[in-house]
Design a protein around this motif. Structure first.
Motif, PDB file in Angstrom:
ATOM      1  N   LYS A  76       0.842  -1.200   0.000  1.00 50.17           N
ATOM      2  CA  LYS A  76       0.000   0.000   0.000  1.00 50.17           C
ATOM      3  C   LYS A  76       0.877   1.249   0.000  1.00 50.17           C
ATOM      4  O   LYS A  76       2.035   1.200   0.404  1.00 50.17           O
ATOM      5  CB  LYS A  76      -0.896   0.023   1.260  1.00 50.17           C
ATOM      6  N   ASP A  92      -2.181   7.131  14.648  1.00 51.20           N
ATOM      7  CA  ASP A  92      -3.422   6.510  15.127  1.00 51.20           C
ATOM      8  C   ASP A  92      -3.431   5.028  14.751  1.00 51.20           C
ATOM      9  O   ASP A  92      -2.485   4.526  14.141  1.00 51.20           O
ATOM     10  CB  ASP A  92      -4.653   7.262  14.594  1.00 51.20           C
ATOM     11  N   ASP A  93      -4.510   4.346  15.136  1.00 51.62           N
ATOM     12  CA  ASP A  93      -4.542   2.890  14.935  1.00 51.62           C
ATOM     13  C   ASP A  93      -4.381   2.505  13.471  1.00 51.62           C
ATOM     14  O   ASP A  93      -3.718   1.519  13.144  1.00 51.62           O
ATOM     15  CB  ASP A  93      -5.875   2.315  15.441  1.00 51.62           C
ATOM     16  N   ILE A  94      -5.026   3.282  12.584  1.00 50.68           N
ATOM     17  CA  ILE A  94      -4.959   2.941  11.161  1.00 50.68           C
ATOM     18  C   ILE A  94      -3.513   3.059  10.675  1.00 50.68           C
ATOM     19  O   ILE A  94      -3.012   2.192   9.961  1.00 50.68           O
ATOM     20  CB  ILE A  94      -5.913   3.841  10.332  1.00 50.68           C
ATOM     21  N   PHE A  97      -1.438   0.270  12.075  1.00 53.31           N
ATOM     22  CA  PHE A  97      -1.780  -0.929  11.311  1.00 53.31           C
ATOM     23  C   PHE A  97      -1.012  -0.954   9.988  1.00 53.31           C
ATOM     24  O   PHE A  97      -0.451  -1.981   9.593  1.00 53.31           O
ATOM     25  CB  PHE A  97      -3.286  -0.965  11.054  1.00 53.31           C
ATOM     26  N   GLU A  98      -0.964   0.190   9.330  1.00 54.11           N
ATOM     27  CA  GLU A  98      -0.281   0.259   8.033  1.00 54.11           C
ATOM     28  C   GLU A  98       1.205  -0.068   8.172  1.00 54.11           C
ATOM     29  O   GLU A  98       1.777  -0.777   7.342  1.00 54.11           O
ATOM     30  CB  GLU A  98      -0.450   1.656   7.416  1.00 54.11           C
ATOM     31  N   ALA A 142      -1.175  -9.807  10.390  1.00 49.65           N
ATOM     32  CA  ALA A 142      -1.226  -8.400  10.004  1.00 49.65           C
ATOM     33  C   ALA A 142      -2.550  -7.746  10.398  1.00 49.65           C
ATOM     34  O   ALA A 142      -3.262  -7.201   9.581  1.00 49.65           O
ATOM     35  CB  ALA A 142      -0.988  -8.248   8.510  1.00 49.65           C
ATOM     36  N   THR A 143      -2.896  -7.851  11.675  1.00 53.42           N
ATOM     37  CA  THR A 143      -4.041  -7.089  12.171  1.00 53.42           C
ATOM     38  C   THR A 143      -3.513  -6.260  13.332  1.00 53.42           C
ATOM     39  O   THR A 143      -2.425  -6.526  13.837  1.00 53.42           O
ATOM     40  CB  THR A 143      -5.166  -8.007  12.682  1.00 53.42           C
ATOM     41  N   PHE A 144      -4.260  -5.247  13.727  1.00 52.75           N
ATOM     42  CA  PHE A 144      -3.735  -4.430  14.821  1.00 52.75           C
ATOM     43  C   PHE A 144      -4.818  -3.781  15.663  1.00 52.75           C
ATOM     44  O   PHE A 144      -5.850  -3.345  15.140  1.00 52.75           O
ATOM     45  CB  PHE A 144      -2.820  -3.322  14.279  1.00 52.75           C
ATOM     46  N   TYR A 145      -4.597  -3.757  16.977  1.00 49.80           N
ATOM     47  CA  TYR A 145      -5.299  -2.837  17.863  1.00 49.80           C
ATOM     48  C   TYR A 145      -4.402  -2.607  19.067  1.00 49.80           C
ATOM     49  O   TYR A 145      -3.328  -3.212  19.169  1.00 49.80           O
ATOM     50  CB  TYR A 145      -6.695  -3.350  18.232  1.00 49.80           C
ATOM     51  N   TYR A 147      -3.256  -3.619  21.958  1.00 53.36           N
ATOM     52  CA  TYR A 147      -3.418  -4.916  22.620  1.00 53.36           C
ATOM     53  C   TYR A 147      -3.427  -4.779  24.143  1.00 53.36           C
ATOM     54  O   TYR A 147      -2.804  -3.864  24.707  1.00 53.36           O
ATOM     55  CB  TYR A 147      -2.274  -5.856  22.215  1.00 53.36           C
ATOM     56  N   ARG A 158     -10.791  -3.274  30.305  1.00 55.97           N
ATOM     57  CA  ARG A 158     -11.553  -3.997  29.284  1.00 55.97           C
ATOM     58  C   ARG A 158     -12.309  -5.179  29.894  1.00 55.97           C
ATOM     59  O   ARG A 158     -13.414  -5.503  29.455  1.00 55.97           O
ATOM     60  CB  ARG A 158     -10.629  -4.467  28.165  1.00 55.97           C
ATOM     61  N   LEU A 172     -15.004   3.371  28.561  1.00 56.90           N
ATOM     62  CA  LEU A 172     -14.363   3.639  27.265  1.00 56.90           C
ATOM     63  C   LEU A 172     -13.549   4.935  27.321  1.00 56.90           C
ATOM     64  O   LEU A 172     -12.447   5.010  26.780  1.00 56.90           O
ATOM     65  CB  LEU A 172     -15.409   3.760  26.163  1.00 56.90           C
ATOM     66  N   GLU A 179      -5.168   4.323  25.978  1.00 57.24           N
ATOM     67  CA  GLU A 179      -4.773   3.948  24.618  1.00 57.24           C
ATOM     68  C   GLU A 179      -3.948   5.052  23.967  1.00 57.24           C
ATOM     69  O   GLU A 179      -2.965   4.779  23.284  1.00 57.24           O
ATOM     70  CB  GLU A 179      -6.018   3.662  23.762  1.00 57.24           C
ATOM     71  N   ARG A 183      -0.302   4.736  22.257  1.00 54.54           N
ATOM     72  CA  ARG A 183      -0.012   5.166  20.878  1.00 54.54           C
ATOM     73  C   ARG A 183       1.193   6.106  20.839  1.00 54.54           C
ATOM     74  O   ARG A 183       2.062   5.977  19.982  1.00 54.54           O
ATOM     75  CB  ARG A 183      -1.230   5.875  20.261  1.00 54.54           C
TER      76      ARG A 183
ATOM     77  N   SER B 108     -11.761  -2.455  18.823  1.00 56.54           N
ATOM     78  CA  SER B 108     -11.814  -3.316  17.644  1.00 56.54           C
ATOM     79  C   SER B 108     -10.432  -3.498  17.034  1.00 56.54           C
ATOM     80  O   SER B 108      -9.553  -2.650  17.194  1.00 56.54           O
ATOM     81  CB  SER B 108     -12.774  -2.735  16.615  1.00 56.54           C
ATOM     82  N   LEU B 110      -8.121  -3.934  13.765  1.00 62.25           N
ATOM     83  CA  LEU B 110      -8.083  -3.615  12.332  1.00 62.25           C
ATOM     84  C   LEU B 110      -7.590  -4.802  11.521  1.00 62.25           C
ATOM     85  O   LEU B 110      -6.580  -5.415  11.852  1.00 62.25           O
ATOM     86  CB  LEU B 110      -7.107  -2.473  12.112  1.00 62.25           C
TER      87      LEU B 110
END
Lengths: 447, 358
Positions: A76, A92-94, A97-98, A142-145, A147, A158, A172, A179, A183, B108, B110
């Motif tokens: 990507k 950020d999370d996205i 993740f990338e 290859a997933t992410f949050y 953890y 949680r 939350l 969180e 980050r 959630s 990703l």
């Protein structure tokens, strides 16, 4: 100049790019942004890498290439994320993740290439530390949050969330704060790897591009060129892939052409429909492919490096720009003359200059053009229908009609005398006989 | 105004036609995909989605949720009424835009960030680690939605994909996208109960158009444009007119036409021409699916009355029709009367989900 500046050239470069089986949009952008190489060593270096990939493509099972290509599909464009990482922002999370996705991908591709001793051809930086930062549980997925294992407090919150869904909103909010801290911490840890991550992304793009180029060479029967040291460019059995394909679809075969030219002007004459324009298109295409490191459509090629390529062809687009075809052509050729006065190595390919004006002035313009350009330090290949004095130019002629069939081969002739085959060719096309015969009579009465 | 059934005060009595409990969940599970489509804003589409998501067996089935287009604003852009977020349950997969992902109120994981961009950013795919709220805004076209669904089914082995369909954009309910559908209608579509029943019944009639023969499906499915006919011997012929929208359509040399196929949109003018042609109205008129039928209820009825038959190449299963008797202007139809009248007209059970939940 970048590849994208040449893509609309009427020589047919776009076709070659469209036929390139690239896996990722990022690799395509990287390729389009790549520079027109004008240094011999850069070109040789690029072909050295492509050479390794071509051997690789011939060696391994097609299934293995599929696996590799399937991986490269996942590449990507994360330049914005990398920029943020360089700039010390909190990702950020996205974005995290990338980065993780890219790091895992780079590692997997490296491992695949290593199986065939190809891992060093394009250097992929090690990503182990990046992965360990983003994969605290060592899952290698290859997933992410964020953890649970990043923070005991978060983990506890949680658990509470699941037990007391009615308190979710409040919990939350607390969790989000924790969180955010994680980050920031992860981004700080990743910051020193920004350069490696960027290099990994570029390396994967280069691998994608080289693999696609190698497969194209195999598929289209392209060759590796030799760098010319004496200014002479020589092609054996040169062909135009797009024209060849179009002919094949109509059940016809492309007749390859041999051609050599140096710094002496070359004048090509020949019958209509003799493929003169295709020769110029192919020469332009080959020169571009050479200076962007692609396979060359010929059986053998020795090519001289140029600083600039000028391809002047009467093109219909000029009408859209509001110029008459004559004005547009004059301006294009003028640019060649101006460029020839600079300290630059130029290749100029000019198709039937001044063809749209009257033959008297037209012939004068073409003869003068040859004289003006003859002494310049440049390679010039020009086609014409006018009977002109070749001066210092070398003359090539399309063999033309032989036994009712067109022979597209070029032969060297001593003068620039143009063949008078237009009427015969028109006749073979089934054009109205009254018209053709009247013309023939006219020629006989007033020679 | 025609006041039959209108303006009545909401009553809690359950009518014979309004089914209670968890009626159609088992029906949904027979298919791999479900779209929920509203005939108008505020016909209760979101309530219907909520209702379904609360009841699906997330413990035993892999379930994914997405939406088509930007239909996930917190406040309805047109009427300014509150638009609820969707509540996802732990373990559910979902696809939404980057912008809405950042506003999520759940934990959630990703899984993927797509290359395709919508006005709210790229589409991200994730799995809910805890339950919680999310705004849905998925792929922006039917073809990108289909690609996303393919990924979910093949890469993640999803059993059921639930699509929050765009309002008045039936393309998300096309059988080419989803196997089954739920239709939400209500006072917002028309406050006149007669009009509401007949307009809804027309849509249901179209959704329920029968499938053509398997032979026709095989022969016609690859044809994506133009008008075609099949003769008695099974020979396929193209009509020169490219679409059924053209004004000069001539049905000549078609005396042995058995099947007439319109690959694109079927409109009033074309249908009328077919009806007026004695030979052709006996032929079977085939369209791709119900989303391609753009004829008025009047023309449709005239055609059927004249003995015409319309068939489809692909069909989605209409699982249920739900009603919201309340219009955004505050106008309330009588739930029982509405359910009863509608159920009678369409021959299917009709549910008032909001009332069922109370």
């Amino acid at each position: 100049m970048q590849l994208k500046n040449f893509i609309e050239s009427p020589c047919g470069l776009r076709y070659m790019l469209d036929q390139l089986d690239l896996q990722s949009g990022f690799a395509r952008r990287w390729l389009l942004d790549s520079s027109f190489m004008t240094r011999g060593e850069d070109i040789v270096g690029t072909y050295d890498v492509l050479h390794r990939f071509t051997e690789f493509v011939y060696q391994v099972e097609p299934l293995f290439i599929n696996t590799l290509n399937h991986k490269l599909c996942g590449l990507k464009d994360i330049r914005t994320t990398i920029k943020n990482l360089h700039g010390n922002s909190v990702l950020d999370d996205i974005e995290l993740f990338e980065v993780k996705h890219l790091a895992l991908l780079a590692t997997e591709v490296k491992a695949l290439l290593k199986q065939h001793g190809m891992d060093g051809v394009v250097e992929i930086p090690p990503m182990d530390e990046v992965i360990s930062i983003l994969d605290p549980d060592g899952m290698r997925i290859a997933t992410f949050y964020i953890y649970d294992s990043y923070s005991d407090q978060l983990k506890a919150l949680r658990i509470q969330m699941r037990q007391h869904p009615e308190q979710q909103e409040e919990l939350l909010l607390q969790a989000n704060k924790l969180e955010d801290g994680v980050r920031a911490d992860l981004s700080r840890k990743l910051h020193p790897f920004a350069v490696s991550i960027e290099n990994a992304q570029l390396a994967l793009a280069r691998i994608d591009v080289n693999l696609a180029k190698a497969l194209q060479m195999k598929q289209m029967g392209l060759t590796f060129p030799v760098l010319s040291n004496d200014g002479t460019t020589r092609y054996e059995a040169m062909f135009h892939p797009q024209v060849k394909e179009a002919l094949a679809q109509r059940g016809r075969e492309f007749q390859p052409v041999d051609i050599t030219f140096g710094e002496q002007p070359t004048l090509i004459t020949g019958a209509n429909m003799g493929g003169k324009t295709v020769v110029l298109k192919t020469l332009t295409l080959c020169q571009l492919l050479f200076q962007f490191g692609f396979g060359i459509p010929a059986a053998a090629a020795q090519i001289a490096v140029k600083d600039e390529i000028h391809f002047c062809i009467g093109d219909e687009q000029s009408v859209e720009k509001g110029l008459s075809s004559f004005a547009a052509e004059m301006k294009n050729i003028d640019a060649v003359i101006q460029a020839s006065r600079m300290e630059k190595k130029i290749l100029a390919l000019i198709d039937e200059p001044a063809r749209t004006t009257n033959p008297t002035e037209g012939a004068a313009l073409v003869t003068a053009l040859l004289q003006v350009l003859a002494d310049k330090d440049m390679s010039l290949v020009m086609t014409t229908h006018y009977d002109i004095e070749p001066g210092k130019a070398r003359c090539l002629r399309v063999k033309g009609f032989e036994n009712g069939e067109m022979n597209y081969q070029l032969v060297e002739v001593q003068d620039g005398e143009v063949p008078h085959e237009a009427l015969n060719i028109a006749e073979s096309l089934g054009i109205d006989s009254e018209w053709i015969n009247t013309a023939r009579n006219l020629l006989e009465t007033c020679p | 105004m025609d006041c039959e059934g209108a303006l009545s005060v909401f009553t809690a009595t359950s009518g014979n036609h309004c089914v209670q409990g968890v009626p159609f969940i088992n029906d949904i599970l027979r298919y791999d995909s479900l779209s929920i489509v509203g005939l108008e804003k505020n016909t209760g589409k979101t309530e219907c989605l909520k209702y379904v998501l609360e009841r699906l067996p997330v413990e035993t089935k892999r379930i994914a949720v997405t939406s088509i287009g930007i239909d996930g604003e917190t406040v309805d852009q047109v009427t300014r009424t509150q638009k609820p977020e969707i509540v996802l349950r732990e373990g559910m997969y979902f696809g939404t835009s980057e912008a809405h992902y950042r506003q999520r109120r759940l934990v959630s994981e990703l899984i993927d960030v797509s290359d395709e961009s919508t006005s709210l950013g790229r589409v991200v795919t994730a799995r809910a680690i805890t339950g919680g709220k999310i705004l849905l805004s998925g792929p922006s076209s039917a073809s990108s939605l289909r690609r996303w669904m393919g990924e979910m089914q093949h890469r993640l082995n999803i059993d059921l994909i639930v699509i929050d369909g765009a309002l008045s954009r039936m393309s998300s309910a096309s059988p080419a996208v989803s196997q089954s559908m739920i239709l939400a209608t209500g006072a917002a579509y028309s406050a006149n109960i007669n009009t509401l029943v007949s307009k809804t019944a027309h849509v249901v009639d179209l959704v329920n158009l029968d499938l053509t023969t398997e032979r026709n499906v095989t022969q016609l499915m690859p044809l994506e444009k133009g008008v075609w006919f099949i003769d008695k011997e099974g020979g396929l012929h193209s009509l020169d007119t490219m679409t059924s929208l053209s004004r000069d359509i001539h049905f000549e040399g078609m005396d042995d036409c058995e099947t007439l196929y319109v690959a694109g949109a079927l409109v009033d003018g074309f249908l009328e021409k077919v009806r007026q042609n004695k030979r052709l109205r006996q032929a079977e008129l085939v369209v791709r699916d119900f989303t391609k039928v753009f004829v008025t209820p009047q023309q449709f009825r005239l055609f059927i009355k004249a003995g015409g038959r319309i068939r489809v190449l692909q069909k989605s299963k209409l699982i249920a029709v739900t009603v919201n008797p309340t219009s955004p202007s505050g106008y309330v139809l009588d739930s029982d009367t509405l359910c009863g009248r509608l159920s009678e007209a369409i021959g299917l059970p009709v549910y008032d989900l909001i009332k069922n939940q109370q």
